[in-house]
Every structure is written in structure tokens, then in C-alpha cells.
Scaffold this motif. Structure first.
Motif, PDB file in Angstrom:
ATOM      1  N   SER A   1       0.883  -1.050   0.214  1.00  0.00           N
ATOM      2  CA  SER A   1      -0.380  -0.157  -0.139  1.00  0.00           C
ATOM      3  C   SER A   1       0.427   1.456  -0.421  1.00  0.00           C
ATOM      4  O   SER A   1       1.717   1.262   0.550  1.00  0.00           O
ATOM      5  CB  SER A   1      -0.847   0.227   0.847  1.00  0.00           C
ATOM      6  N   PRO A   2       0.202   2.189  -0.426  1.00  0.00           N
ATOM      7  CA  PRO A   2       1.526   3.924  -0.259  1.00  0.00           C
ATOM      8  C   PRO A   2       1.818   4.171   1.331  1.00  0.00           C
ATOM      9  O   PRO A   2       0.938   3.890   1.818  1.00  0.00           O
ATOM     10  CB  PRO A   2       0.010   4.858  -1.281  1.00  0.00           C
ATOM     11  N   GLY A   3       2.951   4.353   1.124  1.00  0.00           N
ATOM     12  CA  GLY A   3       3.538   4.942   2.068  1.00  0.00           C
ATOM     13  C   GLY A   3       3.656   3.794   3.132  1.00  0.00           C
ATOM     14  O   GLY A   3       5.001   4.028   3.978  1.00  0.00           O
ATOM     15  N   GLN A   4       3.274   1.994   2.219  1.00  0.00           N
ATOM     16  CA  GLN A   4       4.089   0.972   3.099  1.00  0.00           C
ATOM     17  C   GLN A   4       5.503   0.982   2.754  1.00  0.00           C
ATOM     18  O   GLN A   4       6.242   1.127   1.524  1.00  0.00           O
ATOM     19  CB  GLN A   4       3.669  -0.378   2.295  1.00  0.00           C
ATOM     20  N   ALA A   5       6.621   0.829   4.008  1.00  0.00           N
ATOM     21  CA  ALA A   5       7.928   0.736   3.686  1.00  0.00           C
ATOM     22  C   ALA A   5       8.059  -0.668   3.389  1.00  0.00           C
ATOM     23  O   ALA A   5       7.740  -1.796   3.538  1.00  0.00           O
ATOM     24  CB  ALA A   5       9.143   0.490   6.090  1.00  0.00           C
ATOM     25  N   LEU A   6       9.703  -0.638   2.296  1.00  0.00           N
ATOM     26  CA  LEU A   6       9.506  -1.643   1.817  1.00  0.00           C
ATOM     27  C   LEU A   6      11.319  -2.162   2.482  1.00  0.00           C
ATOM     28  O   LEU A   6      12.774  -1.449   2.462  1.00  0.00           O
ATOM     29  CB  LEU A   6      10.083  -1.437   0.543  1.00  0.00           C
ATOM     30  N   VAL A   7      11.550  -3.059   2.361  1.00  0.00           N
ATOM     31  CA  VAL A   7      12.594  -3.709   3.532  1.00  0.00           C
ATOM     32  C   VAL A   7      13.629  -4.359   2.641  1.00  0.00           C
ATOM     33  O   VAL A   7      12.778  -5.377   2.411  1.00  0.00           O
ATOM     34  CB  VAL A   7      12.732  -4.174   5.028  1.00  0.00           C
ATOM     35  N   GLU A   8      14.808  -4.188   2.545  1.00  0.00           N
ATOM     36  CA  GLU A   8      15.277  -5.230   1.724  1.00  0.00           C
ATOM     37  C   GLU A   8      15.318  -6.383   2.219  1.00  0.00           C
ATOM     38  O   GLU A   8      15.821  -7.323   0.755  1.00  0.00           O
ATOM     39  CB  GLU A   8      17.135  -4.738   1.193  1.00  0.00           C
ATOM     40  N   ALA A   9      16.102  -6.667   3.717  1.00  0.00           N
ATOM     41  CA  ALA A   9      16.135  -7.519   4.025  1.00  0.00           C
ATOM     42  C   ALA A   9      15.384  -8.843   3.829  1.00  0.00           C
ATOM     43  O   ALA A   9      14.604 -10.333   3.576  1.00  0.00           O
ATOM     44  CB  ALA A   9      16.866  -7.765   5.354  1.00  0.00           C
ATOM     45  N   ASP A  10      13.809  -8.292   4.142  1.00  0.00           N
ATOM     46  CA  ASP A  10      12.371  -8.902   4.027  1.00  0.00           C
ATOM     47  C   ASP A  10      12.432  -8.861   2.869  1.00  0.00           C
ATOM     48  O   ASP A  10      11.699 -10.443   2.837  1.00  0.00           O
ATOM     49  CB  ASP A  10      11.994  -7.571   5.023  1.00  0.00           C
ATOM     50  N   LEU A  11      12.386  -7.887   1.872  1.00  0.00           N
ATOM     51  CA  LEU A  11      11.931  -8.348   0.327  1.00  0.00           C
ATOM     52  C   LEU A  11      12.991  -9.889  -0.366  1.00  0.00           C
ATOM     53  O   LEU A  11      12.645 -10.573  -1.122  1.00  0.00           O
ATOM     54  CB  LEU A  11      11.946  -7.431  -0.533  1.00  0.00           C
ATOM     55  N   ALA A  12      14.389  -9.712   0.556  1.00  0.00           N
ATOM     56  CA  ALA A  12      15.024 -10.613  -0.467  1.00  0.00           C
ATOM     57  C   ALA A  12      14.526 -11.935   0.551  1.00  0.00           C
ATOM     58  O   ALA A  12      14.477 -13.096  -0.588  1.00  0.00           O
ATOM     59  CB  ALA A  12      16.224  -9.726   0.101  1.00  0.00           C
ATOM     60  N   ALA A  13      14.406 -12.538   1.374  1.00  0.00           N
ATOM     61  CA  ALA A  13      13.919 -13.183   2.001  1.00  0.00           C
ATOM     62  C   ALA A  13      12.511 -14.453   1.397  1.00  0.00           C
ATOM     63  O   ALA A  13      12.682 -15.315   0.633  1.00  0.00           O
ATOM     64  CB  ALA A  13      13.728 -13.377   3.635  1.00  0.00           C
ATOM     65  N   GLN A  14      11.582 -12.644   1.149  1.00  0.00           N
ATOM     66  CA  GLN A  14      10.799 -13.336   0.054  1.00  0.00           C
ATOM     67  C   GLN A  14      10.765 -14.162  -0.675  1.00  0.00           C
ATOM     68  O   GLN A  14      10.417 -14.844  -1.820  1.00  0.00           O
ATOM     69  CB  GLN A  14       9.738 -12.209   0.138  1.00  0.00           C
ATOM     70  N   PHE A  15      11.989 -12.957  -1.967  1.00  0.00           N
ATOM     71  CA  PHE A  15      12.005 -13.375  -3.135  1.00  0.00           C
ATOM     72  C   PHE A  15      13.092 -14.866  -3.179  1.00  0.00           C
ATOM     73  O   PHE A  15      13.444 -14.572  -4.797  1.00  0.00           O
ATOM     74  CB  PHE A  15      12.156 -12.480  -3.935  1.00  0.00           C
ATOM     75  N   GLY A  16      13.946 -15.195  -2.451  1.00  0.00           N
ATOM     76  CA  GLY A  16      14.666 -16.285  -2.031  1.00  0.00           C
ATOM     77  C   GLY A  16      15.786 -15.991  -2.814  1.00  0.00           C
ATOM     78  O   GLY A  16      16.623 -15.980  -3.553  1.00  0.00           O
ATOM     79  N   VAL A  17      16.575 -14.751  -2.741  1.00  0.00           N
ATOM     80  CA  VAL A  17      17.682 -13.346  -4.003  1.00  0.00           C
ATOM     81  C   VAL A  17      18.513 -13.046  -2.771  1.00  0.00           C
ATOM     82  O   VAL A  17      18.102 -12.398  -1.083  1.00  0.00           O
ATOM     83  CB  VAL A  17      17.062 -12.442  -4.640  1.00  0.00           C
ATOM     84  N   SER A  18      19.731 -12.423  -3.216  1.00  0.00           N
ATOM     85  CA  SER A  18      20.310 -11.755  -1.652  1.00  0.00           C
ATOM     86  C   SER A  18      19.968  -9.837  -2.166  1.00  0.00           C
ATOM     87  O   SER A  18      18.668  -9.917  -3.445  1.00  0.00           O
ATOM     88  CB  SER A  18      21.996 -11.416  -2.450  1.00  0.00           C
ATOM     89  N   LYS A  19      20.213  -9.205  -0.927  1.00  0.00           N
ATOM     90  CA  LYS A  19      19.684  -7.498  -1.149  1.00  0.00           C
ATOM     91  C   LYS A  19      20.218  -6.907  -2.808  1.00  0.00           C
ATOM     92  O   LYS A  19      19.686  -5.958  -2.741  1.00  0.00           O
ATOM     93  CB  LYS A  19      20.509  -7.153   0.512  1.00  0.00           C
ATOM     94  N   THR A  20      21.220  -7.650  -3.133  1.00  0.00           N
ATOM     95  CA  THR A  20      21.259  -7.327  -4.320  1.00  0.00           C
ATOM     96  C   THR A  20      20.471  -6.532  -5.419  1.00  0.00           C
ATOM     97  O   THR A  20      20.756  -5.501  -5.840  1.00  0.00           O
ATOM     98  CB  THR A  20      23.296  -7.298  -4.878  1.00  0.00           C
ATOM     99  N   PRO A  21      20.076  -7.801  -6.309  1.00  0.00           N
ATOM    100  CA  PRO A  21      18.930  -7.216  -6.831  1.00  0.00           C
ATOM    101  C   PRO A  21      17.969  -6.872  -6.207  1.00  0.00           C
ATOM    102  O   PRO A  21      17.140  -5.978  -7.089  1.00  0.00           O
ATOM    103  CB  PRO A  21      18.272  -9.106  -7.210  1.00  0.00           C
TER     104      PRO A  21
END
Length: 215
Positions: free
Chosen positions: A29-49
């Protein structure tokens, strides 16, 4: 000597499209924080991509990077919508008129309308509508004009997604798209430009009825 743009690595592209789809479906949603580490874990990738995808999304206006708040989904309000749609109102009808005058193919616009009609969710519908508009202006014969409109198309898709969440008016827009394309295919550049201008202006007025300044 000219250089081709560096292609986006496949993992970054995967993350980019996944985050974009989540934003345009309202899962993020608008205004929601996007945390690199959380997204990396969700997508199964490192934080770089993830980091590179977020940078690209910031460049297209879907997310905002702040020194204090980190990365957040862009908030949509009347002021933001007005800025995006002012650009479209100034440039897009003229680009369509030039496309028609050049007798350029509108086959991609027709195909995009079919995809919009068959879309399974707001994101797919919004992206198909975005592709429809791009197919109208891209063949205008002026690459700079087309690139200026490209710069705001993701933001326009975000505005439409947020607006549809409050008022699912896509059937009305679909009928307007069909009429614009019909007139464009008939070769009537002035009327097609007029219809497109009205379509863009009416949408943002319906979406933000309490703030009409500048629209």
C-alpha cells in the motif's frame, strides 16, 4: 559512438516486476516501508537485486527513497496525480495526433485493449491500459516526446490503481479507449486528440473530485 543500455540482470528484473505487481494490486500500500532484507527473503535472492530493483522503481516514481524513512511505496494524492496528469494532458494528445498523421500502425493499441479486457486483476488491467496509451504515442515520430511520456507512465498506472480501489470505473475507461481507437483508426487526428484529452482529464477529476485546481 553510441552504447546500448546495460540490460537489467534476470534476478533484478524478476524482483522488479514482482514488486511492481504488488504495488499495482494494492498488496503493497502507499506509504508502506520496503525493507531490503525482508524482500530478499521473500523472493529467495540476495539483497543486491532487491536494492537495484528498488532504485529502478524509484526512478519510475513508484517508490520513494528517503535518508530518514528508507524506501516506501509512493503515496498517491491529488497533488501527485495532478502533476502526472498535467504532463499527460500537455503531451499525449499531441503525440497521438502525430501518430495518426504519420499513418503509423496502431495494432499494438488494439492488442492492449484485448489484454485489458481479459485482465485478471487491477495490476494486469492497469499495465494493459498503460500499454494502450504507450502504443498511441510511441510511433509519434519524436523519440524525445515519447520518452518524456514514458517517464510518467508507471506513476499514471499507480494513480489509476489507487483510484480504481475507491471507484472501480475501468469499464467506463475501456469504452473511452475503444472510441479513441476507433477515431484514430479512421484517421481523424484532431478528434482523436480531443477525445484523448477529455479521457485523461475526466479520469483524474473523477478520481479526485475534491481538488480540481489545475485540471
Amino acid at each position: 559512438m553510441t552504447f546500448a543500455p546495460t540490460p537489467i540482470p534476470s534476478r533484478t528484473q524478476y524482483v522488479l516486476e514482482a514488486i511492481k505487481h504488488r504495488i499495482l494490486t494494492g498488496q503493497l500500500s502507499p506509504g508502506q516501508a520496503l525493507v531490503e532484507a525482508d524482500l530478499a527473503a521473500q523472493f529467495g535472492v540476495s539483497k543486491t537485486p532487491v536494492r537495484e530493483a528498488l532504485k529502478t522503481l524509484a526512478g519510475t516514481g513508484l517508490v520513494v527513497m528517503s535518508q530518514y524513512k528508507g524506501v516506501t511505496v509512493r503515496t498517491v494524492d491529488a497533488a501527485m496525480a495532478r502533476e502526472v496528469y498535467d504532463v499527460r494532458l500537455l503531451l499525449e494528445p499531441e503525440a497521438l495526433r502525430r501518430t495518426i498523421t504519420r499513418e503509423a500502425s496502431l495494432a499494438e493499441a488494439q492488442e492492449a485493449l484485448v489484454r485489458a479486457e481479459q485482465a485478471q486483476d487491477r495490476a494486469d488491467r492497469s499495465l494493459a491500459n498503460r500499454d494502450f496509451h504507450r502504443a498511441l504515442y510511441l510511433p509519434c515520430g519524436n523519440p524525445l516526446l515519447a520518452s518524456m511520456l514514458d517517464e510518467v507512465r508507471d506513476q499514471a498506472a499507480l494513480v489509476s490503481t489507487v483510484a480504481w480501489a475507491a471507484d472501480p470505473s475501468w469499464e467506463r475507461e475501456a469504452h473511452e479507449h475503444q472510441e479513441i481507437l476507433r477515431v484514430a483508426l479512421a484517421g481523424d487526428a484532431p478528434e482523436a486528440g480531443r477525445l484523448l484529452h477529455a479521457h485523461i482529464a475526466h479520469f483524474v477529476r473523477r478520481a479526485f473530485p475534491d481538488d480540481q485546481e489545475g485540471l
